[in-house]
Design a protein around this motif. Structure first.
Motif, mmCIF file in Angstrom:
data_model
loop_
_atom_site.group_PDB
_atom_site.id
_atom_site.type_symbol
_atom_site.label_atom_id
_atom_site.label_comp_id
_atom_site.label_asym_id
_atom_site.label_seq_id
_atom_site.Cartn_x
_atom_site.Cartn_y
_atom_site.Cartn_z
ATOM 1 N N ILE A 193 0.837 -1.200 0.000
ATOM 2 C CA ILE A 193 0.000 0.000 0.000
ATOM 3 C C ILE A 193 0.871 1.249 0.000
ATOM 4 O O ILE A 193 0.603 2.225 -0.710
ATOM 5 C CB ILE A 193 -0.950 -0.013 1.211
ATOM 6 C CG1 ILE A 193 -1.979 -1.152 1.076
ATOM 7 C CG2 ILE A 193 -1.654 1.323 1.368
ATOM 8 C CD1 ILE A 193 -2.840 -1.344 2.302
ATOM 9 N N ALA A 194 1.945 1.228 0.796
ATOM 10 C CA ALA A 194 2.802 2.401 0.908
ATOM 11 C C ALA A 194 3.610 2.659 -0.359
ATOM 12 O O ALA A 194 3.819 3.813 -0.749
ATOM 13 C CB ALA A 194 3.742 2.247 2.102
ATOM 14 N N THR A 195 4.063 1.615 -1.011
ATOM 15 C CA THR A 195 4.956 1.773 -2.166
ATOM 16 C C THR A 195 4.241 1.632 -3.501
ATOM 17 O O THR A 195 4.767 2.054 -4.535
ATOM 18 C CB THR A 195 6.092 0.743 -2.108
ATOM 19 O OG1 THR A 195 5.543 -0.586 -2.168
ATOM 20 C CG2 THR A 195 6.890 0.902 -0.815
ATOM 21 N N GLY A 196 3.061 0.992 -3.494
ATOM 22 C CA GLY A 196 2.332 0.790 -4.736
ATOM 23 C C GLY A 196 2.787 -0.399 -5.553
ATOM 24 O O GLY A 196 2.317 -0.591 -6.676
ATOM 25 N N HIS A 197 3.696 -1.222 -5.007
ATOM 26 C CA HIS A 197 4.147 -2.373 -5.789
ATOM 27 C C HIS A 197 3.122 -3.510 -5.688
ATOM 28 O O HIS A 197 2.378 -3.604 -4.703
ATOM 29 C CB HIS A 197 5.528 -2.849 -5.319
ATOM 30 C CG HIS A 197 5.513 -3.535 -3.977
ATOM 31 N ND1 HIS A 197 6.039 -2.963 -2.836
ATOM 32 C CD2 HIS A 197 5.059 -4.745 -3.595
ATOM 33 C CE1 HIS A 197 5.898 -3.793 -1.814
ATOM 34 N NE2 HIS A 197 5.308 -4.885 -2.243
ATOM 35 N N PRO A 198 3.064 -4.384 -6.700
ATOM 36 C CA PRO A 198 2.084 -5.484 -6.674
ATOM 37 C C PRO A 198 2.459 -6.553 -5.653
ATOM 38 O O PRO A 198 3.632 -6.737 -5.314
ATOM 39 C CB PRO A 198 2.145 -6.043 -8.100
ATOM 40 C CG PRO A 198 3.511 -5.690 -8.579
ATOM 41 C CD PRO A 198 3.857 -4.373 -7.940
ATOM 42 N N LEU A 199 1.449 -7.253 -5.176
ATOM 43 C CA LEU A 199 1.640 -8.332 -4.216
ATOM 44 C C LEU A 199 0.689 -9.467 -4.587
ATOM 45 O O LEU A 199 -0.503 -9.242 -4.763
ATOM 46 C CB LEU A 199 1.347 -7.850 -2.791
ATOM 47 C CG LEU A 199 1.285 -8.917 -1.694
ATOM 48 C CD1 LEU A 199 2.665 -9.546 -1.481
ATOM 49 C CD2 LEU A 199 0.764 -8.324 -0.387
ATOM 50 N N SER A 200 1.232 -10.671 -4.704
ATOM 51 C CA SER A 200 0.409 -11.831 -5.049
ATOM 52 C C SER A 200 0.624 -12.930 -4.026
ATOM 53 O O SER A 200 1.655 -12.978 -3.337
ATOM 54 C CB SER A 200 0.754 -12.352 -6.451
ATOM 55 O OG SER A 200 0.462 -11.391 -7.436
ATOM 56 N N VAL A 201 -0.380 -13.826 -3.927
ATOM 57 C CA VAL A 201 -0.293 -14.966 -3.019
ATOM 58 C C VAL A 201 -0.792 -16.207 -3.746
ATOM 59 O O VAL A 201 -1.558 -16.114 -4.716
ATOM 60 C CB VAL A 201 -1.113 -14.735 -1.730
ATOM 61 C CG1 VAL A 201 -0.552 -13.580 -0.925
ATOM 62 C CG2 VAL A 201 -2.582 -14.499 -2.059
ATOM 63 N N VAL A 202 -0.355 -17.363 -3.264
ATOM 64 C CA VAL A 202 -0.750 -18.641 -3.860
ATOM 65 C C VAL A 202 -1.134 -19.596 -2.734
ATOM 66 O O VAL A 202 -0.400 -19.729 -1.749
ATOM 67 C CB VAL A 202 0.395 -19.249 -4.691
ATOM 68 C CG1 VAL A 202 -0.011 -20.621 -5.228
ATOM 69 C CG2 VAL A 202 0.785 -18.329 -5.832
ATOM 70 N N SER A 203 -2.275 -20.228 -2.873
ATOM 71 C CA SER A 203 -2.691 -21.305 -1.984
ATOM 72 C C SER A 203 -2.525 -22.628 -2.725
ATOM 73 O O SER A 203 -3.036 -22.784 -3.832
ATOM 74 C CB SER A 203 -4.147 -21.118 -1.541
ATOM 75 O OG SER A 203 -4.573 -22.197 -0.729
#
Length: 332
Positions: A193-203
């Motif tokens: 949120i602070a930097t604007g970079h993407p974040l992904s997760v995998v289950s």
């Protein structure tokens, strides 16, 4: 007792004991008329009391309190200046409590550096001004104290790190455990949120885990889980993190990974695991659900739930598959 509270009590005890020691030195030198040493001991006592007060004021942030370095640097500098300017027999012994304080309160590397800066001038003056026997005894005593204290601090730090690793690691697989997952994921969400970079997760879920346990026993399943964990560690990148949850399920946090990236990584994981011939078990299949953080994902629950839902959708569509569930796009 928490690590922060333990360090608070340890630091307070160290400062307090050293303050009593130097206060006694001050009174003794005042009694015999050594006024320069009296003022030196009085100033050191004041700094030690300041350290005690600072410890109390920063009792909730002992693991990251920079004032200790300033206080101890002042104490060590004052003693070095006194050793170089005063002709006072026995002043080299004043270094003993400071050596212990340096290593007890500061991180080991900083404590050793500060202790070395103290010992070099103290021992140099001792060898130049005292007899060989006295210099040898003083050097041996100071070096022995430094070695024993440093060894004890290193052992404590090693044990504390081992305990921390055990607290956040699943002993069966070697991956991080579910307790550490939410903490890390929340930090990554805040950073995204602070930097604007993407974040992904995998289950990720191993298909037919119950059947594998029935056919090969609990030991066979545990061996498979450890082997899968090792393979996943080889696939993921530096900065990604892997978690073992609910027995046969895994969860991956992939910072700086957009939708296209997580799709590629999920497919690479699926293909690698399904094509491998696992010991005792043979071929396996996995179901993967992946998603990328959207505007509404400000807590761990939405990301985790969406990834798990995507994993269940992949399982519903047939074993050995991956499914992506999009979130609301992040606005620039």
């Amino acid at each position: 007792m928490t690590e922060t509270r333990l360090r608070t009590w340890t630091h307070a005890f160290g400062y307090g004991l050293a303050a009593l020691f130097t206060a006694a030195l001050a009174l003794q030198n005042l009694r015999y008329g050594f006024y320069q040493l009296f003022y030196l001991a009085l100033a050191m006592t004041a700094l030690l009391v300041a350290g005690l007060v600072y410890t109390w004021l920063c009792r909730r942030q002992q693991l990251s309190a920079p004032g200790h370095l300033v206080i101890l640097a002042g104490l060590n500098s004052g003693l070095v200046a006194a050793v170089l300017t005063m002709d006072a027999p026995g002043i080299s012994h004043w270094a003993m409590p400071l050596l212990s304080l340096n290593l007890l309160i500061l991180p080991l590397r900083h404590g050793l550096m500060l202790s070395a800066m103290l010992l070099v001038p103290v021992l140099a003056v001792t060898w130049l001004s005292a007899s060989i026997d006295t210099a040898l005894m003083t050097t041996a005593g100071l070096m022995a104290l430094l070695a024993v204290t440093a060894l004890y601090i290193w052992h404590y730090d090693h044990m504390a790190q081992s305990a921390q690793d055990l607290a956040i690691t699943d002993p069966a697989t070697g991956a991080h455990n579910a307790r550490f997952l939410d903490e890390t994921l929340q930090k990554e969400i805040s950073r995204a949120i602070a930097t604007g970079h993407p974040l992904s997760v995998v289950s990720l879920n191993i298909d037919h885990a119950d059947e594998i346990r029935d056919l090969h026993g609990k030991a066979g399943l545990q061996t498979l889980l450890r082997d899968v964990t090792g393979t996943l560690f080889e696939i993921i990148r530096a900065g990604d993190s892997l978690y073992s949850i609910n027995g046969s399920e895994f969860f991956l946090i992939l910072p700086f990974t957009p939708e296209e990236g997580v799709r590629v990584i999920a497919e690479r994981i699926r293909r690698t695991l399904s094509e491998h011939d696992w010991a005792q078990v043979g071929k396996i299949s996995v179901s993967l659900g992946c998603t990328t953080r959207g505007n509404g994902d400000t807590s761990t629950h939405s990301l985790r739930d969406r990834a798990v839902t995507a994993m269940l959708e992949a399982r519903k569509r047939g074993a050995d598959s991956a499914w992506f569930s999009p979130g609301e796009p992040v606005k620039a």
